[in-house]
Design a protein around this motif. Structure first.
Motif: not given
Length: 167
Positions: A1-28
């Motif tokens: 099966m041949a894939s159909i090329w999509l412009p980046p904006v349309e292709y990204v709209a088909t991908l799963p959504r994700a948000t991101a966080y970041a943190c620092l791990y400290f100890t004493d």
């Protein structure tokens, strides 16, 4: 099966959504993990950090959020301890959540005494042994803490998955 090329904006709209966080791990200096009690869920303990803002890298987010939440100005170098992938945050959060946990190192007694919490986000901080944290935390949240602590102690990097939000 041949894939159909999509412009980046349309292709990204088909991908799963994700948000991101970041943190620092400290100890004493005794190796006890440092965590903050969330105001929005008082049973939740978390590391200084938060969700990424547009245009930020995970490292920039971790350093900024740590300063906002604790007053700690972190000047160390980035060392990734682990990545956390959260699926199924419920109907009110229609996206996966990806976390980047960086090594914040050891806090001195003076640094700990100087912590100033943002009362809108955290009501307390605590330093406890892993055994004490295990009695305090929900199992899936403690698992993430234990894995990150192991990564810190062994110089490795870990990947942790949970079925719903913990960070």
């Amino acid at each position: 099966m041949a894939s159909i090329w999509l412009p980046p904006v349309e292709y990204v709209a088909t991908l799963p959504r994700a948000t991101a966080y970041a943190c620092l791990y400290f100890t004493d200096t005794g190796g006890r993990p440092f965590q903050l009690r969330a105001t929005y869920r008082t049973e939740l303990w978390q590391w200084p950090g938060g969700n990424m803002d547009p245009g930020e890298t995970p490292w920039q987010t971790a350093v900024r959020e740590c300063h906002e939440e604790t007053g700690i100005v972190f000047t160390g170098e980035p060392r990734l301890l682990g990545t956390h992938f959260v699926t199924d945050r419920g109907e009110d959060w229609p996206a996966n959540h990806i976390g980047f946990i960086f090594d914040g190192g050891e806090l001195t007694d003076e640094q700990i005494a100087a912590v100033v919490l943002d009362p809108q986000e955290h009501s307390a901080y605590s330093l406890r042994t892993l055994e004490e944290w295990e009695r305090e935390m929900e199992p899936r949240e403690f698992e993430r803490l234990a894995e990150i602590d192991r990564a810190r102690r062994t110089g490795s990097t870990v990947y942790v998955e949970t079925g719903h939000a913990t960070g």
